[in-house]
Design an enzyme around this catalytic site. Structure first.
Site, PDB file in Angstrom:
ATOM      1  CG  HIS A 128      -0.352   4.991   0.988  1.00 52.08           C
ATOM      2  ND1 HIS A 128       0.939   4.564   0.761  1.00 52.08           N
ATOM      3  CD2 HIS A 128      -1.155   3.928   0.726  1.00 52.08           C
ATOM      4  CE1 HIS A 128       0.914   3.294   0.375  1.00 52.08           C
ATOM      5  NE2 HIS A 128      -0.344   2.887   0.352  1.00 52.08           N
ATOM      6  CE1 TYR A 129       4.416   1.821   1.669  1.00 47.34           C
ATOM      7  CE2 TYR A 129       2.251   1.215   2.511  1.00 47.34           C
ATOM      8  CZ  TYR A 129       3.309   1.000   1.641  1.00 47.34           C
ATOM      9  OH  TYR A 129       3.254  -0.039   0.743  1.00 47.34           O
ATOM     10  NE  ARG A 130       3.839   2.374  -2.389  1.00 46.92           N
ATOM     11  CZ  ARG A 130       2.966   1.434  -2.692  1.00 46.92           C
ATOM     12  NH1 ARG A 130       1.725   1.764  -3.011  1.00 46.92           N
ATOM     13  NH2 ARG A 130       3.327   0.172  -2.700  1.00 46.92           N
TER      14      ARG A 130
END
EC number: 3.1.15.-
Length: 183
Positions: A128-130
């Site tokens: 995920h981008y997080r």
């Protein structure tokens, strides 16, 4: 084992230095935990082969640290390059966590992500981008609850798997002593 979108992917890499433009990845480890930080699976730790010219360019701190731990010798002896290491880690993740569901978890994980984006972009894209960065809680505890911050014991071995295990234990410590989890 079936994939679980609630699993967390913990990652740590050792590098020859801090600059992705000139330094390289020399070790990678991944641990999968459930949402309660219980270990579900560990990938085999991979020493990533690099040529002598890359290892010879390490600064004194990295030469001493990775030499003392035996990592430099393992890197020289390794037959696994960056592309193969990336493929092996992706194959491991595909068994446990769907793509784009887990944040990248660790300590100062943005540094690992910078190297991964450059040298292992397919692996970086799985996340995920997080980020779930334990160092954020560390910095907050240091300022707001110094007694909680001082309660964390770290050996600082600078070995990828040991560092992941310490990061998970550190997050457990902050969860239990710093964050108030109300049901």
């Amino acid at each position: 084992m079936a994939q679980d979108q609630n699993h967390l992917i913990w990652l740590d890499m050792e590098m020859t230095g801090l600059q992705p433009d000139s330094d390289r990845i020399i070790e990678i480890a991944i641990v999968i935990t459930d949402s309660q930080l219980n270990t579900v699976a560990e990938a085999p730790v991979i020493a990533v082969h690099q040529p002598d010219s890359v290892l010879d360019a390490m600064d004194e701190w990295n030469r001493n640290t990775h030499g003392k731990s035996g990592l430099t010798d393992r890197v020289k002896a390794s037959l696994i390059g960056e592309a193969d290491a990336e493929a092996q880690m992706l194959a491991f993740l595909q068994q446990h966590v769907p793509a784009h569901t887990s944040p990248m978890c660790g300590n100062s994980i943005c540094q690992d992500r910078r190297f991964m984006a450059r040298y292992m972009p397919h692996l970086e894209a799985w996340f995920h981008y997080r980020n779930l960065d334990v160092s954020t809680l560390k910095e907050l505890a240091k300022r707001w609850r110094p007694e909680v911050y001082k309660g964390v014991e770290k050996k600082g071995k600078h070995e990828a798997l040991a560092d992941i295990r310490e990061s998970i234990a550190e997050l457990r410590h902050y969860r239990d002593n710093f964050l108030r989890l109300v049901p």
